[in-house]
Design a protein around this motif. Structure first.
Motif, PDB file in Angstrom:
ATOM      1  N   GLU A  21       0.838  -1.205   0.000  1.00 62.18           N
ATOM      2  CA  GLU A  21       0.000   0.000   0.000  1.00 62.18           C
ATOM      3  C   GLU A  21       0.868   1.248   0.000  1.00 62.18           C
ATOM      4  O   GLU A  21       0.596   2.213  -0.730  1.00 62.18           O
ATOM      5  CB  GLU A  21      -0.927  -0.013   1.212  1.00 62.18           C
ATOM      6  N   ARG A  23       3.713   1.595  -1.217  1.00 62.38           N
ATOM      7  CA  ARG A  23       4.368   1.759  -2.514  1.00 62.38           C
ATOM      8  C   ARG A  23       3.365   2.055  -3.625  1.00 62.38           C
ATOM      9  O   ARG A  23       3.720   2.126  -4.797  1.00 62.38           O
ATOM     10  CB  ARG A  23       5.150   0.483  -2.863  1.00 62.38           C
ATOM     11  N   GLY A  24       2.107   2.224  -3.261  1.00 62.59           N
ATOM     12  CA  GLY A  24       1.096   2.620  -4.238  1.00 62.59           C
ATOM     13  C   GLY A  24       0.587   1.511  -5.127  1.00 62.59           C
ATOM     14  O   GLY A  24      -0.022   1.774  -6.167  1.00 62.59           O
ATOM     15  N   ALA A  27      -4.921   0.583  -3.162  1.00 63.37           N
ATOM     16  CA  ALA A  27      -5.480   1.621  -2.284  1.00 63.37           C
ATOM     17  C   ALA A  27      -6.870   1.184  -1.824  1.00 63.37           C
ATOM     18  O   ALA A  27      -7.875   1.529  -2.454  1.00 63.37           O
ATOM     19  CB  ALA A  27      -5.539   2.960  -3.009  1.00 63.37           C
TER      20      ALA A  27
END
Length: 294
Positions: A21, A23-24, A27
Motif C-alpha cells: 500500500e 508503494r502505491g 489503495a
C-alpha cells in the motif's frame, strides 16, 4: 473485508500488505471507524502481487506491470531475465561438476573471474535500462554478440563504460508514444520477432547490391512515405525521431556501440558489414541520407 481476511486469502502478512500500500500498488477503501476495507478486487490485486513477487519480480517492476494494458507483453522482459539467470546457474553447475571431477581450481577461478563481468550482466542491464520492451529488443539484438570473455584490460574498461552508461541513461517517452511502442511490440513474441529481424538483416548483409536491386521499387515507395508529413506526424514517425534524438544526445553511439566493439569481435565484424551495406544503400538512394543521417 478487514485486513486479517485479506491476508488469509492472499497469503501475505500484514506488514507485506501495508508495504505494498505504501508503494502505491493498491489503495483499499477506509470505513467510518478508520479500518481499511478490502474489496474482492483488492484481494485479487494482492494475489497478483504475491504471484509476481514469488516469481522474483521486484516491487518497482510489479508497479509497471500492473499499469500495463498488456501484462503478458510486459512480463516478456522478466521471462527473458529469468532465462539469463538459469543460464548463469547452469554455468555454476558446470563449474562445480568440473571442480568435483579434477579439482582444477586455477581453471575454474579464471572462468569465475570472467563471470564477474560477463555477458549476462550486460544483457540484464540493457533489458532493464529502457522503457517498455525496447530494452528487451536491444538486449536480444546485442546479446548474441556478447559470448566472448572479458579477459583483457581493454575489455574490462569497455565493460565498465557500458555498465556506467546503462546505469545512467534515461530515455523518456511521452505516454502516448510509449503506448504506441507497447502496442507495436505487444502482439509479438520478442525473441521470435528479433530472430526474424536478424534473419532479414543477414539476408541484406550477405549481398547488399542484390537485395537493393531486388527491392528497389518497394524501398523507393517506403522512402517516399517516410518523407511525407503524414508519417512525420504519426506516432511511429515521432517515436523514430525521438529515438534518433536520444541516440545523438545520450552517447548511445559514442559510448555504448564503440565499447561493444571492444568487447566483441563478432559485433565489430557485424558493424563493418553494416557500414558497407549502408554505403551501398546511400549510393543507390542518396535521398535517404536526409532521413537517416541527421
Amino acid at each position: 473485508m478487514l485486513l486479517k481476511e485479506a491476508c488469509a486469502r492472499s497469503g501475505l502478512t500484514k506488514k507485506a500488505v501495508h508495504y505494498y500500500e505504501s508503494r502505491g500498488l493498491l489503495a483499499p477503501g477506509v470505513r467510518d471507524n478508520g479500518y481499511r476495507d478490502y474489496s474482492e478486487e483488492d484481494v485479487a490485486h494482492l494475489r497478483e502481487i504475491a504471484t509476481l513477487r514469488r516469481l522474483g519480480i521486484g516491487v518497482e517492476q510489479i508497479g509497471s506491470i500492473l499499469k500495463s494494458a498488456d501484462k503478458g507483453a510486459a512480463l516478456e522482459k522478466y521471462r527473458y531475465l529469468s532465462q539469463l539467470k538459469m543460464e548463469r546457474l547452469q554455468t555454476v553447475q558446470d563449474c562445480l561438476s568440473t571442480l568435483a571431477r579434477d579439482y582444477d581450481v586455477e581453471r575454474i577461478f579464471d572462468r569465475l573471474q570472467c563471470m564477474e563481468m560477463d555477458e549476462y550482466t550486460l544483457r540484464e542491464r540493457m533489458a532493464l535500462a529502457f522503457p517498455g520492451n525496447y530494452g528487451l529488443f536491444l538486449s536480444l539484438h546485442f546479446g548474441r554478440f556478447l559470448n566472448e570473455p572479458v579477459d583483457t584490460p581493454e575489455k574490462r574498461a569497455a565493460f565498465r563504460a557500458v555498465i556506467g552508461y546503462l546505469d545512467e541513461v534515461e530515455l523518456y517517452l511521452p505516454p502516448e508514444l510509449e503506448e504506441g511502442l507497447r502496442q507495436a511490440l505487444a502482439a509479438q513474441d520478442a525473441a521470435a520477432l528479433q530472430a526474424r529481424n536478424q534473419a532479414a538483416m543477414e539476408d541484406v548483409l550477405k549481398d547488399p547490391q542484390r537485395y537493393l536491386e531486388a527491392q528497389e521499387e518497394q524501398i523507393r515507395q517506403y522512402l517516399e512515405f517516410k518523407r511525407s508529413e503524414a508519417y512525420r506526424n504519426s506516432p511511429a514517425g515521432m517515436l523514430e525521431q525521438m529515438l534518433l534524438d536520444f541516440q545523438r544526445r545520450s552517447g548511445y553511439r559514442e559510448v555504448l556501440l564503440e565499447n561493444l566493439k571492444v568487447l566483441s569481435c563478432a559485433y565489430r565484424d557485424y558493424t563493418e558489414r553494416l557500414q558497407r551495406a549502408n554505403a551501398a544503400f546511400y549510393k543507390r538512394f542518396p535521398e535517404a541520407q536526409s532521413l537517416y543521417q541527421k
